[in-house]
Enzyme design. Structure first.
Site, PDB file in Angstrom:
ATOM      1  N   ARG A   1      -5.225   4.585  -6.667  1.00 62.42           N
ATOM      2  CA  ARG A   1      -5.940   5.286  -5.592  1.00 62.42           C
ATOM      3  C   ARG A   1      -6.768   6.418  -6.188  1.00 62.42           C
ATOM      4  NH1 ARG A   1      -3.980   5.047  -0.374  1.00 62.42           N
ATOM      5  NH2 ARG A   1      -5.909   6.165   0.085  1.00 62.42           N
TER       6      ARG A   1
ATOM      7  N   CYS B   1       0.821  -1.217   0.000  1.00 63.26           N
ATOM      8  CA  CYS B   1       0.000   0.000   0.000  1.00 63.26           C
ATOM      9  C   CYS B   1       0.852   1.263   0.000  1.00 63.26           C
ATOM     10  CB  CYS B   1      -0.926  -0.013   1.202  1.00 63.26           C
ATOM     11  SG  CYS B   1      -0.031  -0.230   2.764  1.00 63.26           S
TER      12      CYS B   1
END
Ligand code: CP
Ligand code: NVA
Length: 308
Positions: A294, A266
C-alpha cells in the site's frame, strides 16, 4: 477544474499504460526505500486525509508516504469537518483547494467523493468508498506482479462482491487479466461495475468469469483473494451475511482445490469468518506483502497526481 488535474477515484479512469507506469514507479520507490533512499519529489506539498470510516493501512501509508516524499499530511475526521452537515462538500473542496495540494477521502457514499472531486481544483484520491477501493487494487497488482507476470496470473476472488472486488475487477478489465469471481449470485459486483468491466475487457482481452461456486472460482488459481463478509457500515447485517457467505470461507478445504495458490486479503480480516487463522497465518499467505505495498503503490499514485 484545471485540465491538468487528474483525480484517482477509480482505476477505470486510467489507461493500462498509465496504471502500469504507476506500478513501475511503485516498484522503483520500493527498491529505493529498501536501500534507505527516499526521493523528496513532493517537497513542501500538503495532503489532507478525510475519513468517515476507520482505517489503519490507508491512513498510515498515505501519511508515511507523504513524509517520505518530503511532504506533509493532515488527518481530518468526520466530526471535525462535517462534510455535508457542518459545510457542503462543494465548500469543503473549494476551501481545501485554496490551501493544500491533494485530498484523500474515505467515505460511505461514492457520490460524495465524486462531488468533492468535481468542486476541487486539487487532485482527489479515493481512499475507499462503499463502491470502490482503487488504492487497494494498485497494491494488489503490485503484490501479484512480484510473484508472477500480471497477464499470466490466474486470479480468483471469493466472497462478497463489494468495493475491493469491484476495484480488482475493474483493474483486471483495464489490464487484460484473468479473474474468476466466486460470489453468491445476490452479492456479485454491482451491475454498473460489471457493465463497465465488460466494456473494458472487450478492449483489453481480459478473461473475467462469474460463478456462485467457490470451488469453481479457485480451482487451479495462482492467487485466491478474499475480503470481509461484513464491510464497514454493514454491521447491522452481520448475522445474515455470516449465513449467506458461509460456503465462501477461505480455509484449508477450499484451498485444496488450488494447491499452488497464494492467499490474499486486503485486511482487516474477520478471522474465522471469511478466512481461517490457519490460512491467514500460513505459508501461502501474502497479506502482509499487500499491506506493505500500500505504501509504495500510493507513493506512486501521489507522485502521479500531485507532482507540480
Ligand atoms: N485495506 C485497508 O484499506 O485497510 P484500512 O481500512 O485499515 O485502511
Ligand atoms: N470491504 C471492506 C474493505 C476494508 C478495507 C470494507 O469496506 O469495510
Amino acid at each position: 477544474m484545471s485540465p491538468a488535474i487528474r483525480h484517482f477515484l477509480s482505476v477505470a479512469d486510467w489507461s493500462a499504460e498509465e496504471l502500469l507506469a504507476m506500478l513501475d514507479r511503485a516498484r522503483e520507490l520500493k527498491r529505493l526505500h529498501a536501500r534507505g533512499r527516499r526521493p523528496r519529489t513532493l517537497e513542501g506539498l500538503t495532503l489532507a486525509l478525510y475519513f468517515e470510516k476507520p482505517s489503519l493501512r490507508t491512513h498510515v501509508t498515505f501519511e508515511a508516504g507523504m513524509t517520505q516524499l518530503g511532504g506533509h499530511a493532515i488527518l481530518l475526521h468526520r466530526g471535525q469537518v462535517g462534510v455535508g452537515t457542518r459545510e457542503s462538500a462543494a465548500d469543503v473542496a473549494r476551501n481545501l483547494s485554496r490551501w493544500i495540494d491533494g485530498l484523500v477521502a474515505r467515505t460511505f457514499s461514492h457520490a460524495l467523493v465524486e462531488e468533492l472531486a468535481s468542486h476541487a481544483t486539487i487532485p482527489v484520491i479515493n481512499g475507499l468508498t462503499d463502491l470502490l477501493h482503487p488504492c487497494q487494487a494498485m497494491a494488489d497488482l503490485l503484490t501479484i506482479s512480484e510473484r508472477k507476470p500480471l497477464r499470466e496470473a490466474e486470479i480468483a476472488y471469493v466472497g462478497d462482491g463489494n468495493n475491493v472486488a469491484n476495484s480488482l475487477l475493474l483493474a483486471a478489465a483495464v489490464l487484460g487479466l484473468r479473474l474468476r469471481l466466486g460470489t453468491p449470485a445476490s452479492h456479485r459486483p454491482a451491475v454498473r461495475i460489471r457493465e463497465r468491466a465488460a466494456e473494458l475487457a472487450a478492449r483489453s482481452g481480459a478473461r473475467i468469469t462469474f460463478t456462485d461456486d467457490p470451488v469453481e472460482a479457485v480451482r487451479g488459481a495462482d492467487f485466491v483473494y478474499t475480503d470481509a463478509w461484513t464491510s464497514m457500515g454493514q454491521e447491522h447485517e452481520a448475522g445474515e451475511r455470516r449465513r449467506i457467505f458461509e460456503p465462501y470461507r477461505v480455509d484449508a478445504a477450499l484451498l485444496a482445490h488450488a494447491p499452488d495458490a497464494l492467499v490474499m486479503h486486503c485486511l482487516p480480516a474477520h478471522r474465522g469468518e471469511e478466512i481461517t487463522d490457519e490460512v491467514l497465518d500460513g505459508e501461502r499467505s501474502i497479506v502482509f506483502d499487500q499491506a506493505e505495498n500500500r505504501l509504495h503503490a500510493q507513493k506512486a499514485i501521489l507522485e502521479r497526481v500531485m507532482s507540480v
